[in-house]
Design an enzyme around this catalytic site. Structure first.
Site, PDB file in Angstrom:
ATOM      1  N   SER A  16     -31.508  14.145 -34.508  1.00  0.00           N
ATOM      2  CA  SER A  16     -31.473  14.697 -33.176  1.00  0.00           C
ATOM      3  C   SER A  16     -32.786  14.449 -32.429  1.00  0.00           C
ATOM      4  O   SER A  16     -33.276  13.330 -32.390  1.00  0.00           O
ATOM      5  CB  SER A  16     -31.126  16.181 -33.258  1.00  0.00           C
ATOM      6  OG  SER A  16     -30.612  16.639 -32.044  1.00  0.00           O
ATOM      7  N   ASP A  75     -19.809  13.130 -32.918  1.00  0.00           N
ATOM      8  CA  ASP A  75     -20.908  13.753 -32.176  1.00  0.00           C
ATOM      9  C   ASP A  75     -20.722  13.536 -30.679  1.00  0.00           C
ATOM     10  O   ASP A  75     -20.230  12.499 -30.245  1.00  0.00           O
ATOM     11  CB  ASP A  75     -22.237  13.156 -32.640  1.00  0.00           C
ATOM     12  CG  ASP A  75     -23.449  13.953 -32.167  1.00  0.00           C
ATOM     13  OD1 ASP A  75     -23.261  15.053 -31.608  1.00  0.00           O
ATOM     14  OD2 ASP A  75     -24.573  13.478 -32.373  1.00  0.00           O
ATOM     15  N   HIS A 104     -22.581  15.690 -35.512  1.00  0.00           N
ATOM     16  CA  HIS A 104     -24.027  15.564 -35.341  1.00  0.00           C
ATOM     17  C   HIS A 104     -24.768  15.668 -36.665  1.00  0.00           C
ATOM     18  O   HIS A 104     -25.804  15.052 -36.852  1.00  0.00           O
ATOM     19  CB  HIS A 104     -24.491  16.669 -34.386  1.00  0.00           C
ATOM     20  CG  HIS A 104     -25.896  16.541 -33.905  1.00  0.00           C
ATOM     21  ND1 HIS A 104     -26.305  15.530 -33.068  1.00  0.00           N
ATOM     22  CD2 HIS A 104     -26.999  17.310 -34.120  1.00  0.00           C
ATOM     23  CE1 HIS A 104     -27.589  15.684 -32.785  1.00  0.00           C
ATOM     24  NE2 HIS A 104     -28.034  16.751 -33.431  1.00  0.00           N
TER      25      HIS A 104
END
Length: 465
Positions: free
Chosen positions: A171, A382, A441
């Protein structure tokens, strides 16, 4: 951009933690013990700025002179999410949040170094929280602190210097990884840092915010979470953000990003930004991320730091915040009394607001040009760091090998004897890309088998088959 998870620590697990019943991974080790399975500590990376680190030595180590055992430095996102907490106990460390052994721990392929970065995150802290100057304001400043941490840990330990270090990020951590990679290289070249940089891996990484916000509408329209009206609103707001970024209005772009998430949430009936197959709050792993939202103006930041709902899996349920401020704090022994795990995380995000939407494509380009192995991996489901957006920023690279990389064929990925396609990968020279099917994610959580195989390949681990 991560989520905190909630689990209640059972008396049995607590007892096992302190009486050595959960394997060697939970033994309290002293840093002076050469055969210790763990060590941890603080580094004062700047005056009054203290960064916490935790190193696990793998019980699966394979001694192979031709393939040295690797070390993975895990960088969490946020900014303000704890690698020592989330990455360790929720994703790839030796124990889960119930303090039970994790079969898919990345210790099977490498040693693991977790940090709470930037200062103010997790157990890391600044001595005066009211002094904004003590927090980092840019990704580059965060990289400078991390380089100081690596100098302190590696320069004094010749054994660690023998292992290649792989910076693996998730991320927003990808932006830190790109800037750290360059900072570490500079320190290595100048003789200030004694380590071998094995490579940089960017997992679902926030490298180009512009490309991601532009991808949200088309992606969600394509999977039926937005209709034409929602798509139009999303694209309009994304174009506004694109113009703000072009004009260098990064703080304003961060505010507009927050508004865009709100628009999409309303139009999609609260799609989970970490897995478009779910509604926000449904997935016990990607269901978290908030608490900071009550303190800062970015209400949508609640998607990144919050508490995990009780798990639907057997034995699940609990509170990571309570675990880190309870049993783990007691285990570590060195956390100052006035420091609460995650207590300054809101300030970390707030001070970085001006850099949040700034791209780091050029840094990735520079790493590739310098010959550093760069791996990019993305979960199919994601949204926040959608594969579509990742592919868009990759196309902007000026790296001389890009055309050959794009022209190369992908290879399918499988796990064990299972012939179901789990993903795809392709490589050219020092650039590698993994498409992970069925993952959102949090790739190591959603697809632990394929993630473990992938990290073994990335690190060239002797334990890999």
């Amino acid at each position: 951009m991560e989520r905190f998870y909630v689990f209640a620590v059972s008396l049995l697990a607590f007892s096992l933690l302190f009486h050595g019943g959960i394997a060697r991974a939970v033994r309290r080790s002293l840093s002076s013990q050469k055969d210790a399975s763990e060590e941890w500590g603080y580094v004062e990376v700047r005056p009054k700025a203290h960064m916490f680190w935790w190193l696990y030595r793998s019980p699966y180590r394979v001694e192979d002179p031709s393939k040295p055992w690797p070390i993975i430095l895990w960088l969490q996102g946020g900014p303000g999410a704890s690698g020592v907490g989330i990455g360790n106990f929720e994703e790839v460390g030796p124990l889960d949040t119930n303090l039970k052994p994790r079969n898919s721990t990345w210790l099977r392929k490498a040693d693991l170094l977790f940090v709470d970065n930037p200062v103010g995150t997790g157990y890391s802290y600044v001595e005066d929280a009211d002094d904004e100057k003590l927090f980092v304001k840019t990704d580059v400043e965060a990289a400078t602190d991390l380089t100081a941490l690596l100098e302190e840990i590696f320069n004094k330990n010749q054994k660690l210097q023998e292992s290649p270090l792989y910076i693996v990020a998730e991320s927003y951590g990808g932006k830190f990884a790109a800037t750290l990679g360059l900072s570490a290289l500079k320190a290595i070249e100048s003789g200030k840092l004694k380590l071998k940089l094995g490579g940089v891996a960017l997992g679902d990484s926030w490298i180009s915010p512009e490309d991601f916000v532009l991808s949200w509408g088309p992606l969600l329209k394509g999977v039926s979470r937005l209709d034409n009206n929602g798509l139009e609103q999303s694209n309009s707001q994304a174009q506004k953000i694109k113009q703000q970024l072009k004009d260098g209005q990064y703080v304003e772009a961060t505010a507009s990003w927050s508004e865009l998430e709100g628009l999409i949430s309303t139009s999609s009936n609260s799609v989970d930004f970490y897995n478009f197959l779910l509604d926000s709050g449904m997935d016990p792993v990607s269901a978290t991320a908030a608490e900071l939202s009550e303190i800062i103006s970015m209400k949508r930041y609640s998607r990144y730091l919050s508490t995990l709902k009780p798990s639907s899996t057997p034995g699940g349920g609990g509170d990571l915040d309570s675990l880190m401020n309870g049993a783990i704090r007691e285990k570590l022994k060195i956390i100052p009394k006035n420091v609460t795990w995650g207590g300054q995380s809101d300030q970390v995000f707030t001070v970085l607001t001006g850099d949040f939407m700034r791209p780091r494509i050029n840094e990735v380009d520079e790493l590739l040009a310098k010959g550093v192995n760069v791996t990019i991996y993305n979960g199919q489901l994601d949204v926040i760091c959608a594969t579509m957006g990742t592919e868009a920023w990759v196309e902007k690279l000026k790296w001389e090998g890009l055309h050959s990389f794009q022209s190369s064929e992908r290879s399918p990925l499988h796990c064990g004897d299972d012939r179901l396609t789990r993903g795809f990968t392709k490589s050219y020279r020092n650039m590698h890309f993994y498409w992970i099917l069925g993952a959102g994610h949090f790739v190591p959580v959603d697809q632990p088998c394929i993630a473990l195989n992938m990290i073994g390949a990335i690190t060239k681990s002797p334990a890999s088959t």
